[in-house]
Design an enzyme around this catalytic site. Sequence first.
Site, PDB file in Angstrom:
ATOM      1  CD  GLU A  79      11.366   4.714   6.142  1.00 29.65           C
ATOM      2  OE1 GLU A  79      12.476   4.911   5.596  1.00 29.65           O
ATOM      3  OE2 GLU A  79      10.491   3.953   5.680  1.00 29.65           O
ATOM      4  CB  CYS A 142       5.212   8.388   4.896  1.00 34.16           C
ATOM      5  SG  CYS A 142       3.681   7.522   5.247  1.00 34.16           S
ATOM      6  CG  HIS A 166       6.949   3.409   5.914  1.00 29.50           C
ATOM      7  ND1 HIS A 166       7.874   4.277   5.379  1.00 29.50           N
ATOM      8  CD2 HIS A 166       5.729   3.882   5.517  1.00 29.50           C
ATOM      9  CE1 HIS A 166       7.241   5.230   4.689  1.00 29.50           C
ATOM     10  NE2 HIS A 166       5.934   5.017   4.766  1.00 29.50           N
TER      11      HIS A 166
HETATM   12  N1  PCA Z   1       1.653   5.768   3.924  1.00 26.73           N
HETATM   13  C1  PCA Z   1       1.934   6.734   2.895  1.00 26.73           C
HETATM   14  C2  PCA Z   1       1.219   7.988   3.326  1.00 26.73           C
HETATM   15  C3  PCA Z   1       0.259   7.557   4.378  1.00 26.73           C
HETATM   16  C4  PCA Z   1       0.679   6.204   4.755  1.00 26.73           C
HETATM   17  O1  PCA Z   1       0.200   5.535   5.682  1.00 26.73           O
HETATM   18  C5  PCA Z   1       3.410   6.893   2.588  1.00 26.73           C
HETATM   19  O2  PCA Z   1       4.165   5.926   2.763  1.00 26.73           O
HETATM   20  O3  PCA Z   1       3.821   7.951   2.155  1.00 26.73           O
END
Ligand code: PCA
Length: 201
Positions: A79, A142, A166
């Site tokens: 990210e 997240c 992610h």
């Molecule tokens: N993914 C979510 C919140 C927790 C996770 O593992 C997100 O992408 O916001």
Amino acid sequence: MKVLLTGFDPFGGESLNPSWEVVRQLAQDDMEGITLITVQLPTVYGASLKKVTTSINLYKPDVVIALGQAGGRPDISIERVALNINDAPIPDNEGNQPIDTSIVDGGPAAYFSTLPIKRMVAELRSEGIPASISNSAGTFVCNHVMYGILHYIAEQRLPTRAGFIHIPYLPVQAVLHKNAPSMDRETLIRGLKVAIRAALA
Ligand code: PCA
């Protein structure tokens, strides 16, 4: 080098969260020259942030890398940016569903990752692991955690570098979502080791 690595608990009806599966495994593997501190965060607005900032304050890591599941994404996504917004597409694990609220009232609109994101992607790809830069961490927990970590570090004027990664579903999850991409456990674990080393280089 001290690295704080976090993963989330399962949410949205999933029986596991690949981010925690990876973090849990890495906690058991020895990474030479790196002291890895691992913490599980609840998929809950507010509580997740409290837990991670408390951990930063307690362990004083050089680098913070938070991991989360991004179901539907095909690769390891590094990210670039976190936005000052909570806009929950589904309720979190305590039933909170904030719509269009600020994470920090009066805070900056966004924070950029302070990890070497391009280098991380390049290293992953050179190891044969699909990876890309992502320009949105979403508006769920997240993004909330990424923004909160970077805001805390800025406010406290810490030398700590931080960012968010992610990861896709595991195959065992993807079979329950028609046409969803996945990445196997071994590749994710190998990938995270490459990404952590690249972040520290
Ligand atoms: N993914 C979510 C919140 C927790 C996770 O593992 C997100 O992408 O916001």
